[in-house]
Design a protein around this motif. Structure first.
Motif, short mmCIF file in Angstrom:
data_model
loop_
_atom_site.label_atom_id
_atom_site.label_comp_id
_atom_site.label_asym_id
_atom_site.label_seq_id
_atom_site.Cartn_x
_atom_site.Cartn_y
_atom_site.Cartn_z
N MET A 9 0.84 -1.18 0.00
CA MET A 9 0.00 0.00 0.00
C MET A 9 0.89 1.24 0.00
SD MET A 9 -3.67 -0.94 1.41
CE MET A 9 -4.33 0.55 1.23
N ALA A 10 0.82 2.04 1.06
CA ALA A 10 1.51 3.33 1.07
C ALA A 10 2.70 3.32 2.03
CB ALA A 10 0.54 4.43 1.49
N ARG A 11 3.64 4.20 1.74
CA ARG A 11 4.75 4.47 2.66
C ARG A 11 4.36 5.71 3.46
NH1 ARG A 11 6.71 3.88 -2.36
NH2 ARG A 11 6.83 6.13 -2.46
N ILE A 12 4.31 5.56 4.77
CA ILE A 12 3.84 6.63 5.65
C ILE A 12 4.94 7.03 6.61
CG2 ILE A 12 2.16 7.28 7.43
CD1 ILE A 12 0.22 5.26 6.10
N LEU A 13 5.24 8.32 6.66
CA LEU A 13 6.15 8.85 7.66
C LEU A 13 5.32 9.19 8.89
CD1 LEU A 13 8.76 10.13 8.80
CD2 LEU A 13 8.09 12.24 7.62
N TRP A 14 5.71 8.63 10.03
CA TRP A 14 5.05 8.93 11.30
C TRP A 14 6.08 9.61 12.17
CZ3 TRP A 14 -0.01 8.05 12.75
CH2 TRP A 14 -0.32 8.40 14.06
N CYS A 15 5.88 10.89 12.48
CA CYS A 15 6.82 11.65 13.30
C CYS A 15 6.16 12.03 14.62
CB CYS A 15 7.29 12.90 12.56
SG CYS A 15 8.55 13.82 13.46
N ASP A 16 6.67 11.43 15.69
CA ASP A 16 6.11 11.66 17.03
C ASP A 16 7.20 11.33 18.04
OD1 ASP A 16 4.67 11.41 19.51
OD2 ASP A 16 2.84 11.09 18.35
N ASP A 17 7.31 12.14 19.07
CA ASP A 17 8.34 11.91 20.08
C ASP A 17 7.93 10.90 21.15
OD1 ASP A 17 6.47 13.85 21.00
OD2 ASP A 17 7.85 14.46 22.57
N ASP A 18 6.75 10.34 21.06
CA ASP A 18 6.29 9.33 22.00
C ASP A 18 6.47 7.95 21.37
OD1 ASP A 18 4.87 7.53 23.58
OD2 ASP A 18 3.16 8.86 23.86
N PRO A 19 7.55 7.25 21.73
CA PRO A 19 7.84 5.98 21.06
C PRO A 19 6.77 4.91 21.26
CG PRO A 19 9.43 6.41 22.84
CD PRO A 19 8.55 7.61 22.72
N MET A 20 6.13 4.87 22.42
CA MET A 20 5.09 3.86 22.64
C MET A 20 3.89 4.09 21.72
SD MET A 20 5.41 3.20 26.76
CE MET A 20 3.75 2.64 26.87
N TYR A 21 3.50 5.35 21.58
CA TYR A 21 2.39 5.68 20.69
C TYR A 21 2.76 5.36 19.24
CZ TYR A 21 -1.46 8.37 18.68
OH TYR A 21 -2.58 8.75 17.98
N SER A 22 3.99 5.73 18.87
CA SER A 22 4.45 5.49 17.50
C SER A 22 4.47 4.01 17.17
CB SER A 22 5.84 6.08 17.29
OG SER A 22 5.80 7.48 17.38
N VAL A 23 4.97 3.20 18.08
CA VAL A 23 5.04 1.76 17.84
C VAL A 23 3.64 1.17 17.71
CG1 VAL A 23 5.70 -0.45 18.88
CG2 VAL A 23 7.32 1.44 18.84
N ALA A 24 2.74 1.59 18.57
CA ALA A 24 1.37 1.08 18.52
C ALA A 24 0.69 1.44 17.20
CB ALA A 24 0.56 1.62 19.70
N LEU A 25 0.78 2.71 16.81
CA LEU A 25 0.15 3.13 15.56
C LEU A 25 0.84 2.53 14.35
CD1 LEU A 25 -2.32 5.06 15.05
CD2 LEU A 25 -1.48 5.10 17.36
N SER A 26 2.14 2.37 14.45
CA SER A 26 2.90 1.75 13.37
C SER A 26 2.44 0.31 13.16
CB SER A 26 4.39 1.79 13.72
OG SER A 26 5.14 1.15 12.73
N ALA A 27 2.17 -0.40 14.24
CA ALA A 27 1.68 -1.78 14.14
C ALA A 27 0.31 -1.82 13.47
CB ALA A 27 1.63 -2.41 15.53
N ILE A 28 -0.55 -0.90 13.86
CA ILE A 28 -1.89 -0.85 13.25
C ILE A 28 -1.78 -0.56 11.76
CG2 ILE A 28 -4.05 0.48 13.14
CD1 ILE A 28 -3.77 0.81 16.22
N LEU A 29 -0.98 0.45 11.40
CA LEU A 29 -0.81 0.80 9.99
C LEU A 29 -0.18 -0.35 9.22
CD1 LEU A 29 0.36 4.50 10.35
CD2 LEU A 29 -1.91 3.67 9.70
N GLY A 30 0.77 -1.03 9.86
CA GLY A 30 1.39 -2.19 9.22
C GLY A 30 0.39 -3.31 8.98
N ASP A 31 -0.51 -3.51 9.92
CA ASP A 31 -1.55 -4.53 9.74
C ASP A 31 -2.44 -4.20 8.55
OD1 ASP A 31 -0.62 -5.96 11.92
OD2 ASP A 31 -2.19 -5.25 13.30
N TRP A 32 -2.56 -2.92 8.24
CA TRP A 32 -3.38 -2.50 7.09
C TRP A 32 -2.58 -2.56 5.79
CZ3 TRP A 32 -5.17 2.51 9.90
CH2 TRP A 32 -6.14 2.19 10.87
N GLY A 33 -1.31 -2.96 5.88
CA GLY A 33 -0.50 -3.12 4.68
C GLY A 33 0.41 -1.95 4.36
#
Length: 124
Positions: free
Chosen positions: A1-25
């Motif tokens: 699907m898409a390449r998404i840049l996620w910029c956030d200084d909260d690593p726990m939030y970033s990892v969680a959202l990254s996992a969700i986005l990764g699950d969507w492809g």
């Protein structure tokens, strides 16, 4: 699907959202600062950028403007956990270049819709 840049200084939030986005492809490229996000963008093209408003060493507002100056056709989403920032006149002006503004407590389904709408609108 898409390449998404996620910029956030909260690593726990970033990892969680990254996992969700990764699950969507989607492929997610993480950055924890504005400087790091710009390095990511120089190294690899992305289809969408999601930026936190408040980060140490320069927040999402200055990063948003920098990205739009360099990559004017890159769809951008600004997010924050501090909802009141969206309602202040100065921030309203500063964030006007963002395609979408979201709150960090957005549901995964609503985030999915935002991302898909932007990708379709920009032809990514």
């Amino acid at each position: 699907m898409a390449r998404i840049l996620w910029c956030d200084d909260d690593p726990m939030y970033s990892v969680a959202l990254s996992a969700i986005l990764g699950d969507w492809g989607h492929r997610v490229l993480l950055a924890e600062s504005a400087a790091e996000a710009l390095k990511v963008l120089e190294a690899e093209p992305v289809d969408l950028a999601i930026l936190d408003v408040v980060m140490p060493g320069g927040g999402g507002v200055s990063l948003l403007h920098r990205i739009k100056d360099i990559y004017p056709r890159l769809p951008t989403v600004i997010c924050t956990g501090r909802d009141f920032l969206f309602e202040t006149p100065l921030m309203e002006i500063g964030l006007s270049k963002a395609d979408v503004k979201i709150k960090k407590d957005i549901s995964p389904e609503d985030l999915f819709d935002v991302i898909n709408q932007l990708l379709v609108a920009y032809g990514s």
